[in-house]
Design a protein around this motif. Structure first.
Motif, short mmCIF file in Angstrom:
data_model
loop_
_atom_site.label_atom_id
_atom_site.label_comp_id
_atom_site.label_asym_id
_atom_site.label_seq_id
_atom_site.Cartn_x
_atom_site.Cartn_y
_atom_site.Cartn_z
N GLY A 1 1.02 -0.93 0.24
CA GLY A 1 -0.12 0.04 0.31
C GLY A 1 0.70 1.64 -0.32
O GLY A 1 0.06 1.95 -0.07
N ARG A 2 1.91 1.24 0.20
CA ARG A 2 3.23 2.61 0.02
C ARG A 2 3.34 2.66 -1.65
O ARG A 2 3.46 4.25 -1.76
N VAL A 3 2.84 3.09 -2.45
CA VAL A 3 3.32 2.82 -4.00
C VAL A 3 1.25 1.77 -4.05
O VAL A 3 0.90 1.60 -3.77
N ILE A 4 0.33 3.02 -5.44
CA ILE A 4 -0.47 2.96 -5.45
C ILE A 4 -0.09 2.34 -7.26
O ILE A 4 0.78 3.06 -8.08
N ALA A 5 -0.58 1.42 -8.18
CA ALA A 5 -0.45 0.36 -8.97
C ALA A 5 -2.02 0.88 -10.31
O ALA A 5 -2.82 0.10 -9.38
N ARG A 6 -1.45 1.04 -11.20
CA ARG A 6 -2.21 1.21 -11.79
C ARG A 6 -2.11 0.98 -13.07
O ARG A 6 -0.57 -0.26 -13.64
N SER A 7 -2.74 0.06 -14.11
CA SER A 7 -2.25 -0.84 -15.13
C SER A 7 -3.84 -0.23 -16.27
O SER A 7 -5.03 -0.03 -16.20
N ALA A 8 -3.37 -0.37 -17.87
CA ALA A 8 -3.96 0.34 -18.81
C ALA A 8 -3.33 -0.43 -19.81
O ALA A 8 -2.36 -1.49 -19.99
N GLY A 9 -3.57 -0.32 -20.86
CA GLY A 9 -3.18 -0.86 -22.25
C GLY A 9 -4.24 0.03 -23.93
O GLY A 9 -5.27 0.96 -23.64
N SER A 10 -2.54 -0.06 -24.71
CA SER A 10 -3.25 1.03 -25.61
C SER A 10 -4.35 0.03 -26.65
O SER A 10 -5.08 1.02 -27.73
N ALA A 11 -4.63 -1.24 -27.02
CA ALA A 11 -6.00 -1.56 -26.56
C ALA A 11 -6.40 -2.32 -26.38
O ALA A 11 -6.00 -3.95 -26.56
N PRO A 12 -6.85 -2.87 -25.44
CA PRO A 12 -7.51 -3.91 -24.10
C PRO A 12 -8.01 -4.54 -24.74
O PRO A 12 -9.13 -4.27 -25.69
N ALA A 13 -7.96 -6.34 -24.46
CA ALA A 13 -8.58 -6.88 -24.71
C ALA A 13 -9.89 -6.89 -23.43
O ALA A 13 -10.55 -6.38 -22.69
N GLY A 14 -10.70 -8.06 -24.26
CA GLY A 14 -12.16 -8.38 -23.44
C GLY A 14 -12.06 -8.78 -21.88
O GLY A 14 -13.08 -8.68 -20.71
N GLU A 15 -11.04 -9.78 -21.55
CA GLU A 15 -10.44 -9.77 -20.18
C GLU A 15 -9.02 -10.73 -20.21
O GLU A 15 -8.04 -10.00 -20.83
N VAL A 16 -8.54 -10.12 -19.10
CA VAL A 16 -7.62 -11.08 -18.51
C VAL A 16 -6.84 -12.49 -18.65
O VAL A 16 -7.91 -13.28 -18.78
N GLN A 17 -6.37 -12.00 -19.15
CA GLN A 17 -5.32 -14.20 -19.49
C GLN A 17 -5.11 -14.87 -18.90
O GLN A 17 -5.82 -14.70 -17.78
N PRO A 18 -6.21 -16.22 -19.18
CA PRO A 18 -6.50 -17.20 -18.20
C PRO A 18 -5.14 -17.81 -17.22
O PRO A 18 -5.50 -18.19 -16.10
#
Length: 353
Positions: free
Chosen positions: A249-266
């Protein structure tokens, strides 16, 4: 009254339906011309592109290309690539030579071994092939358009209520801006995600992140890192989860995609579940890249997404050449996780020293 010529003919009178003139009878000069063929790729360019695609249309070559593109050293030795398959070294060299002749790879001999790397001018094209086209080729078919439209119409009143609720909560941000942010967030997710019952809650999470980023005070807030890859379905999700776990919790982590998929890889979903609820919640669903997220970040880490991030003053940028879990074996996914974890620890230490 003058009768049609067809009814004046000998014999009983019959009604002849009036029909439109055949297409051939219409002067073509009177029709608007849409020369679609003029917009097609030129014959010479098509031949060149087909030659490159033909050179890459072999499974082992694609695996080698992926390994070279993801190698942290920026290049790979023939001795490393030989481990990808149980074939003789001359066969490995043959495949590499074909890709070199196609203009995708370049090589350099050092002593006994030859080292291969991507031709710099072809890196973005290779990235698009490996990071965008390959996962799309492996994914299932999308829901039919009729079902999609029906689901979106059903969700519209819920999105409107959500926008109104968040506007009442984020009173320090202009109301119209909050409302438009919610709408934009929903629209952005709809482009990639399936319109299921979870889409409105995901819109709320995404909109809350964006609104928090808009009002973030970088001078007093804890450090924030944005991980960006192409689909936001593998590496960037895993990196955000690992940073959340390591930082406590001492760092906030975000993520994003330039062409996001429909779901996270299994495979990545399995790793996130093993890491626990906090790590799983840090990832959860693919999200599109926004300027708000970049502006709010202290560090932006790109991971094979090309030159998609806006370059803003005051933001530190890093590029991590790591492999894509979507195309890796089980052992490869584990190696990618360990590689990202090592990089995340170094990043965390640099932010907390």
């Amino acid at each position: 009254m003058t009768e049609p010529a067809a009814q004046v003919a000998a014999g009983p009178r019959v009604a002849v339906p009036r029909v439109a003139a055949p297409l051939a009878a219409v002067p073509r000069d009177s029709e608007p011309c849409t020369p679609s063929a003029a917009h097609a790729i030129g014959a010479e360019a098509a031949t060149a592109v087909a030659g490159v695609l033909k050179a890459l249309a072999e499974p082992l070559r694609l695996r080698m290309l992926s390994a070279i593109a993801a190698d942290p050293r920026g290049e790979s030795c023939v001795c490393d690539l030989a481990a990808l398959a149980d074939v003789a070294q001359p066969t490995v060299s043959h495949h590499l030579r074909v890709m070199k002749e196609a203009g995708v790879l370049e090589s350099e001999r050092r002593g006994t071994w030859v080292w291969y790397r991507l031709v710099p001018e072809r890196r973005r094209a290779v990235t698009a092939l490996l990071e965008l086209f390959a996962p799309a080729a492996l994914s299932g078919a999308a829901a039919c358009d009729a079902e999609r439209r029906e689901a979106l119409v059903f969700m519209d009143p819920r999105v409107t209520r959500l926008a109104d609720d968040l506007a009442n909560e984020f009173t320090w941000i202009d109301r119209e801006r909050v409302m438009s942010t919610v709408r934009e967030s929903f629209t952005a997710l709809v482009r990639s995600a399936q319109p299921t019952a979870h889409l409105v809650p995901l819109t709320e999470r995404f909109a809350r992140q964006r609104l928090a980023d808009m009002s973030r005070d970088r001078a007093s807030a804890v450090p924030q890192v944005l991980f960006v890859c192409a689909a936001n379905a593998g590496r960037s999700q895993l990196a955000a989860a690992l940073l959340t776990e390591i930082s406590g919790g001492r760092v906030i982590a975000r993520s994003a995609g330039s062409a996001p998929a429909g779901e996270v890889q299994p495979a990545v979903r399995t790793l996130l579940a093993e890491m626990g609820a906090a790590a799983e919640a840090a990832a959860a669903f693919p999200k599109p890249l926004t300027d708000d997220a970049v502006r709010a970040a202290d560090v932006v880490v790109t991971m094979g997404c090309g030159d998609v991030c806006p370059i803003l003053p005051g933001v530190r940028y890093e590029d991590w050449p790591v492999g894509d879990p979507a195309l890796a074996s089980e052992a490869g996914v584990a190696a990618i996780r360990d590689d990202i974890a090592a990089r995340v620890r170094v990043l965390f230490e640099s932010l907390t020293q």
